[in-house]
Design a protein around this motif. Structure first.
Motif, PDB file in Angstrom:
ATOM      1  N   GLY A 105      -5.901   6.207   3.067  1.00  0.00           N
ATOM      2  CA  GLY A 105      -5.519   7.160   2.820  1.00  0.00           C
ATOM      3  C   GLY A 105      -5.240   7.838   4.531  1.00  0.00           C
ATOM      4  N   ILE A 151       6.251   5.866  -0.557  1.00  0.00           N
ATOM      5  CA  ILE A 151       5.841   7.345   0.086  1.00  0.00           C
ATOM      6  C   ILE A 151       6.707   7.600   1.082  1.00  0.00           C
ATOM      7  N   ILE A 186      -1.461   5.733   5.107  1.00  0.00           N
ATOM      8  CA  ILE A 186      -0.734   6.438   4.467  1.00  0.00           C
ATOM      9  C   ILE A 186      -0.504   7.251   4.933  1.00  0.00           C
ATOM     10  N   SER A 187      -1.228   8.279   4.763  1.00  0.00           N
ATOM     11  CA  SER A 187      -0.359   9.397   5.555  1.00  0.00           C
ATOM     12  C   SER A 187       0.760  10.097   7.155  1.00  0.00           C
ATOM     13  N   SER A 203      -0.358  11.231  -0.702  1.00  0.00           N
ATOM     14  CA  SER A 203      -0.923   9.605   0.089  1.00  0.00           C
ATOM     15  C   SER A 203      -2.126   9.571  -0.531  1.00  0.00           C
ATOM     16  N   SER A 214      -1.881   8.800  -4.247  1.00  0.00           N
ATOM     17  CA  SER A 214      -1.469   6.853  -4.405  1.00  0.00           C
ATOM     18  C   SER A 214      -2.811   6.360  -4.479  1.00  0.00           C
ATOM     19  N   HIS A 226       0.766  -1.608  -0.124  1.00  0.00           N
ATOM     20  CA  HIS A 226      -0.640  -0.118  -0.718  1.00  0.00           C
ATOM     21  C   HIS A 226       0.812   1.066  -0.311  1.00  0.00           C
ATOM     22  N   ARG A 227       1.804   1.242  -0.154  1.00  0.00           N
ATOM     23  CA  ARG A 227       2.634   2.570  -1.192  1.00  0.00           C
ATOM     24  C   ARG A 227       3.354   3.013   0.535  1.00  0.00           C
ATOM     25  N   LYS A 228       3.517   2.672   1.055  1.00  0.00           N
ATOM     26  CA  LYS A 228       4.139   3.167   2.803  1.00  0.00           C
ATOM     27  C   LYS A 228       5.657   3.195   2.817  1.00  0.00           C
ATOM     28  N   ALA A 245       3.708   9.416   5.628  1.00  0.00           N
ATOM     29  CA  ALA A 245       4.178  10.596   5.140  1.00  0.00           C
ATOM     30  C   ALA A 245       4.143  11.301   6.284  1.00  0.00           C
ATOM     31  N   SER A 287       1.266   3.540  -8.453  1.00  0.00           N
ATOM     32  CA  SER A 287      -0.240   2.363  -7.990  1.00  0.00           C
ATOM     33  C   SER A 287      -0.917   2.161  -8.611  1.00  0.00           C
ATOM     34  N   PRO A 320       2.374  15.701   1.859  1.00  0.00           N
ATOM     35  CA  PRO A 320       2.880  14.704   2.432  1.00  0.00           C
ATOM     36  C   PRO A 320       1.119  13.687   2.335  1.00  0.00           C
TER      37      PRO A 320
END
Length: 244
Positions: free
Chosen positions: A183, A53, A186-187, A71, A74, A48-50, A190, A148, A67
C-alpha cells in the motif's frame, strides 16, 4: 530488485520455519518487518495496480485522502483474494496443489482485466457522450475493486508455506504486514498522479476554457490508455479461451 526480493522470500521462509518450532516474539516481529519491506519491494515491480490507479486518478478530481484510500482498498482486495483462494483449497480439498492455484489465479486475473477493459471502454464512451457533465466521472473505488480480484503471488507464497507448516494465523498476519508495505508503494504512484493533476490545473487556473478542455482530454486519454493496457494484459487470457 529481483535478487533482493528473492532474499526477502528466503528470510520470510526462515522466519516462518522458526516460528513453527515454538513461540518467539522477537522472531515474530522480525517476520512482520520482513513482510512489510518485502511488500514495498514487491509492489515496485510490474503490475500491482500502479498503472490502473495512476490512470484513474489522473482522469478525475479527487480529495486529498482518496489516493491513499484507493491504494489500500486495491491491495486489500488483491491480498485478500489470495488468502481466500488458499483457504478454499485447504478447506475444500484438504491440500494445496500449486498447479490448481496457478490455474485459478490466471483465470481470475484474465477475468479482472477483461472486466476492467469493458469498464474503461464504457467510461470513455460515457464521458464522450456527456463531455459537459462534470458528474460523469467514474467511481474510482468500484473500478479498482473490479480490477483487483485476482490473487497476489507474494501472498500466495506466504499462505502456502505457512499453511504447510501449520501456522496459518501467523501467515495471515504476515500477509497483512506485506499488504501494508504494498500500500505504501502504490500510494506513491497514486499521489504522483494526484499532485501532477493538481499542479497542472493550478497553472491553468485563470483560463477556464483551457481547464475544461484539458480535463476532458485527460479523462478521455486516461480511459483510452486504461482500455489498451487492460487489453494488452488480458490478451494471454483470450489466447487460452479463444484458439488463434
Amino acid at each position: 530488485m529481483v535478487e533482493t526480493q528473492l532474499k526477502f522470500r528466503e528470510i520470510l521462509a526462515d522466519r516462518l520455519e522458526g516460528l513453527e518450532e515454538g513461540s518467539n516474539p522477537a522472531l515474530f516481529f522480525s517476520l512482520l518487518g520482513a513482510a512489510f519491506l518485502y511488500g514495498i519491494l514487491h509492489a515496485a515491480g510490474p503490475g500491482h495496480r500502479k498503472t490502473i490507479i495512476f490512470s484513474l486518478l489522473l482522469s478525475r478530481k479527487t480529495k486529498w485522502y482518496e489516493p491513499l484510500a484507493a491504494s489500500f482498498l486495491s491491495v486489500g482486495i488483491h491480498g485478500g483474494t489470495a488468502v481466500l483462494l488458499i483457504l478454499f483449497f485447504q478447506l475444500i480439498f484438504r491440500s494445496i496443489r500449486s498447479t490448481e492455484v496457478q490455474n485459478v489465479s490466471s483465470w481470475l486475473e484474465g477475468i479482472s482485466y477483461t472486466l476492467l477493459m469493458i469498464l474503461a471502454l464504457w467510461f470513455l464512451l460515457r464521458r464522450h457522450k456527456h463531455h459537459h457533465d462534470r458528474e460523469a466521472n467514474s467511481n474510482i473505488y468500484g473500478t479498482l475493486a473490479a480490477s483487483s480480484f485476482f490473487p497476489c503471488p507474494g501472498v500466495i507464497m506466504i499462505m502456502t508455506f505457512s499453511t504447510a507448516l501449520g501456522i496459518m494465523k501467523t501467515g495471515i498476519l504476515a500477509v497483512i504486514s506485506l499488504s501494508a508495505g504494498m500500500g505504501v508503494t502504490i500510494s506513491l504512484a497514486a499521489y504522483l498522479a494526484y499532485f501532477g493533476r493538481e499542479s497542472l490545473f493550478l497553472l491553468l487556473k485563470q483560463k477556464e476554457h483551457i481547464v475544461e478542455r484539458t480535463t476532458l482530454l485527460l479523462e478521455k486519454g486516461s480511459y483510452l490508455f486504461l482500455f489498451l493496457f487492460s487489453l494488452w494484459m488480458a490478451y494471454p487470457f483470450f489466447r487460452t479461451i479463444i484458439p488463434i
